[in-house]
Design a protein around this motif. Structure first.
Motif, PDB file in Angstrom:
ATOM      1  N   ARG A  79     -17.458   2.750 -18.770  1.00 53.64           N
ATOM      2  CA  ARG A  79     -18.372   2.613 -17.629  1.00 53.64           C
ATOM      3  C   ARG A  79     -17.870   1.504 -16.703  1.00 53.64           C
ATOM      4  N   ALA A  80     -17.444   1.897 -15.504  1.00 56.62           N
ATOM      5  CA  ALA A  80     -17.038   0.937 -14.477  1.00 56.62           C
ATOM      6  C   ALA A  80     -17.572   1.417 -13.135  1.00 56.62           C
ATOM      7  N   TRP A  81     -17.812   0.460 -12.241  1.00 54.72           N
ATOM      8  CA  TRP A  81     -18.331   0.794 -10.919  1.00 54.72           C
ATOM      9  C   TRP A  81     -17.850  -0.212  -9.897  1.00 54.72           C
ATOM     10  N   LEU A  82     -17.969   0.168  -8.651  1.00 53.87           N
ATOM     11  CA  LEU A  82     -17.644  -0.720  -7.543  1.00 53.87           C
ATOM     12  C   LEU A  82     -18.439  -0.281  -6.322  1.00 53.87           C
ATOM     13  N   LEU A  83     -18.434  -1.113  -5.315  1.00 56.20           N
ATOM     14  CA  LEU A  83     -19.052  -0.715  -4.060  1.00 56.20           C
ATOM     15  C   LEU A  83     -18.118  -1.086  -2.930  1.00 56.20           C
ATOM     16  N   THR A  84     -18.276  -0.383  -1.834  1.00 57.74           N
ATOM     17  CA  THR A  84     -17.496  -0.682  -0.638  1.00 57.74           C
ATOM     18  C   THR A  84     -18.328  -0.348   0.587  1.00 57.74           C
ATOM     19  N   SER A  85     -17.861  -0.782   1.712  1.00 57.14           N
ATOM     20  CA  SER A  85     -18.557  -0.537   2.972  1.00 57.14           C
ATOM     21  C   SER A  85     -18.335   0.897   3.440  1.00 57.14           C
ATOM     22  N   ARG A  86     -19.389   1.492   3.951  1.00 54.63           N
ATOM     23  CA  ARG A  86     -19.268   2.833   4.551  1.00 54.63           C
ATOM     24  C   ARG A  86     -18.313   2.822   5.740  1.00 54.63           C
ATOM     25  N   LEU A  87     -18.166   1.663   6.383  1.00 52.89           N
ATOM     26  CA  LEU A  87     -17.296   1.554   7.549  1.00 52.89           C
ATOM     27  C   LEU A  87     -15.809   1.555   7.183  1.00 52.89           C
ATOM     28  N   ALA A  88     -15.504   1.313   5.928  1.00 54.42           N
ATOM     29  CA  ALA A  88     -14.114   1.259   5.469  1.00 54.42           C
ATOM     30  C   ALA A  88     -13.662   2.667   5.077  1.00 54.42           C
ATOM     31  N   THR A  89     -13.507   3.513   6.072  1.00 50.16           N
ATOM     32  CA  THR A  89     -13.264   4.929   5.808  1.00 50.16           C
ATOM     33  C   THR A  89     -11.975   5.195   5.039  1.00 50.16           C
ATOM     34  N   VAL A  90     -10.937   4.419   5.293  1.00 54.69           N
ATOM     35  CA  VAL A  90      -9.685   4.603   4.552  1.00 54.69           C
ATOM     36  C   VAL A  90      -9.890   4.225   3.086  1.00 54.69           C
ATOM     37  N   THR A  91     -10.615   3.142   2.847  1.00 53.43           N
ATOM     38  CA  THR A  91     -10.908   2.702   1.482  1.00 53.43           C
ATOM     39  C   THR A  91     -11.758   3.737   0.761  1.00 53.43           C
ATOM     40  N   VAL A  92     -12.787   4.235   1.417  1.00 53.12           N
ATOM     41  CA  VAL A  92     -13.656   5.256   0.826  1.00 53.12           C
ATOM     42  C   VAL A  92     -12.824   6.483   0.452  1.00 53.12           C
ATOM     43  N   ALA A  93     -11.962   6.920   1.350  1.00 57.36           N
ATOM     44  CA  ALA A  93     -11.112   8.089   1.084  1.00 57.36           C
ATOM     45  C   ALA A  93     -10.171   7.826  -0.093  1.00 57.36           C
ATOM     46  N   THR A  94      -9.678   6.608  -0.202  1.00 51.64           N
ATOM     47  CA  THR A  94      -8.785   6.262  -1.317  1.00 51.64           C
ATOM     48  C   THR A  94      -9.516   6.359  -2.643  1.00 51.64           C
ATOM     49  N   TYR A  95     -10.712   5.797  -2.728  1.00 50.57           N
ATOM     50  CA  TYR A  95     -11.466   5.880  -3.982  1.00 50.57           C
ATOM     51  C   TYR A  95     -11.738   7.331  -4.362  1.00 50.57           C
ATOM     52  N   ARG A  96     -12.107   8.127  -3.398  1.00 45.86           N
ATOM     53  CA  ARG A  96     -12.342   9.553  -3.679  1.00 45.86           C
ATOM     54  C   ARG A  96     -11.070  10.219  -4.176  1.00 45.86           C
ATOM     55  N   ARG A  97      -9.957   9.956  -3.528  1.00 47.54           N
ATOM     56  CA  ARG A  97      -8.675  10.535  -3.933  1.00 47.54           C
ATOM     57  C   ARG A  97      -8.286  10.111  -5.356  1.00 47.54           C
ATOM     58  N   LEU A  98      -8.665   8.904  -5.740  1.00 48.72           N
ATOM     59  CA  LEU A  98      -8.343   8.399  -7.079  1.00 48.72           C
ATOM     60  C   LEU A  98      -9.325   8.882  -8.145  1.00 48.72           C
ATOM     61  N   GLY A  99     -10.294   9.713  -7.753  1.00 47.56           N
ATOM     62  CA  GLY A  99     -11.217  10.301  -8.723  1.00 47.56           C
ATOM     63  C   GLY A  99     -12.500   9.535  -8.949  1.00 47.56           C
ATOM     64  N   TRP A 100     -12.745   8.494  -8.149  1.00 51.59           N
ATOM     65  CA  TRP A 100     -14.006   7.772  -8.261  1.00 51.59           C
ATOM     66  C   TRP A 100     -15.095   8.629  -7.631  1.00 51.59           C
ATOM     67  N   HIS A 101     -16.296   8.554  -8.192  1.00 54.53           N
ATOM     68  CA  HIS A 101     -17.403   9.415  -7.789  1.00 54.53           C
ATOM     69  C   HIS A 101     -18.477   8.619  -7.061  1.00 54.53           C
ATOM     70  N   GLU A 102     -18.807   9.054  -5.850  1.00 55.99           N
ATOM     71  CA  GLU A 102     -19.852   8.401  -5.070  1.00 55.99           C
ATOM     72  C   GLU A 102     -21.218   8.713  -5.669  1.00 55.99           C
ATOM     73  N   ARG A 152       0.843  -1.204   0.000  1.00 57.81           N
ATOM     74  CA  ARG A 152       0.000   0.000   0.000  1.00 57.81           C
ATOM     75  C   ARG A 152       0.877   1.253   0.000  1.00 57.81           C
ATOM     76  N   GLY A 153       0.305   2.325  -0.549  1.00 58.07           N
ATOM     77  CA  GLY A 153       1.018   3.596  -0.583  1.00 58.07           C
ATOM     78  C   GLY A 153       2.073   3.683  -1.666  1.00 58.07           C
ATOM     79  N   ARG A 154       2.062   2.715  -2.591  1.00 61.47           N
ATOM     80  CA  ARG A 154       3.046   2.692  -3.676  1.00 61.47           C
ATOM     81  C   ARG A 154       2.393   2.714  -5.055  1.00 61.47           C
ATOM     82  N   GLY A 155       1.105   3.049  -5.103  1.00 61.59           N
ATOM     83  CA  GLY A 155       0.411   3.114  -6.379  1.00 61.59           C
ATOM     84  C   GLY A 155      -0.151   1.790  -6.859  1.00 61.59           C
ATOM     85  N   THR A 156      -0.106   0.781  -6.010  1.00 62.35           N
ATOM     86  CA  THR A 156      -0.579  -0.548  -6.407  1.00 62.35           C
ATOM     87  C   THR A 156      -2.072  -0.549  -6.714  1.00 62.35           C
ATOM     88  N   GLY A 157      -2.877  -0.015  -5.819  1.00 61.62           N
ATOM     89  CA  GLY A 157      -4.328   0.037  -6.044  1.00 61.62           C
ATOM     90  C   GLY A 157      -4.679   0.849  -7.271  1.00 61.62           C
TER      91      GLY A 157
END
Length: 184
Positions: free
Chosen positions: A139-162, A119-124
Motif C-alpha cells: 500500500r503506497a500513495w501520493l498526491l499531486t497538483s491537477r495543474l501538473a498535467t505532465v506529472t499526472v500523465a506520468t503517474y498514469r503511464r507508470l500504472g498509478w491509479h487515480e 527525465r525520460g531515462r527511467g529515473t522517476g
C-alpha cells in the motif's frame, strides 16, 4: 538504459545530503508548474529535518557522476490523518472512510523530484520502485497538483491509479494509489 544508481536511505542518514537534496528540489520545483519561491525551497530543507523523524521515513536517491539526479521521500501515514498542508483537501475528497481504508498505515510518497536533465531515462520509475519496494501490504500513495498535467500523465503511464473524489469534493490535488495497492 539507466545512467544512475538508485539507493535507499532510512531515517536521518539522508541528512548528510540535505544541501544536495535542497538543490535538487530547487532545480525541479522552482520551474513551472510549481513555481516555488526561495522561502518555500528553504522550508523544504527545514521540513526534511523534521520528516526524517517520522515513522517509516525513507529516501530513495538516484545518483550519477553528475550528483543527485533525483530523489523521493516517504513515510508511513499515521492513523491520526494530518490536517496541515494538502491533507485537508485529501480528506475532503476521500472522506474519513476512504482515508482510513486507503491511506492510513500506507507508505506516503511525499516528494518525487527528478532533475530536468535526468527525465525520460527511467529515473522517476526507478525511484518509485525503490521507495515502494517494502510498502506495508503493498500500500503506497501520493498526491499531486491537477495543474501538473505532465506529472499526472506520468503517474498514469507508470500504472498509478487515480482515486476519484467524492461527488462535489474535487480540489486542486489528485490522490494516486500505487499499482500494487489492494484498494486501487
Amino acid at each position: 538504459m539507466r545512467s544512475h544508481d538508485t539507493v535507499i536511505c532510512y531515517g536521518q542518514a539522508v541528512l548528510d545530503l540535505a544541501d544536495e537534496l535542497v538543490d535538487t528540489y530547487a532545480d525541479v520545483f522552482s520551474a513551472p508548474p510549481w513555481n516555488e519561491d526561495e522561502e518555500t525551497i528553504r522550508q523544504f530543507g527545514v521540513r526534511l529535518r523534521t520528516d526524517t523523524r517520522r515513522a517509516g521515513f525513507r529516501t530513495a536517491l538516484a545518483q550519477s557522476e553528475a550528483g543527485i539526479d533525483g530523489f523521493a521521500t516517504a513515510w508511513v501515514t499515521p492513523p491520526a490523518f494530518p490536517a496541515n498542508r494538502a491533507y485537508g483537501q485529501v480528506a475532503a475528497q476521500l472522506g474519513r472512510g476512504g482515508v482510513k481504508d486507503l491511506l492510513t498505515g500506507a507508505l506516503e510518497i511525499d516528494e518525487l523530484a527528478v532533475r530536468p536533465y535526468a527525465r525520460g531515462r527511467g529515473t522517476g520509475r526507478a525511484l518509485l520502485a525503490e521507495i515502494t519496494a517494502d510498502a506495508p501490504d503493498q500500500r503506497a500513495w501520493l498526491l499531486t497538483s491537477r495543474l501538473a498535467t505532465v506529472t499526472v500523465a506520468t503517474y498514469r503511464r507508470l500504472g498509478w491509479h487515480e482515486v476519484a473524489a467524492r461527488p462535489g469534493t474535487e480540489t486542486g490535488v489528485i490522490v494516486f494509489l500505487s499499482p500494487e495497492h489492494p484498494g486501487r
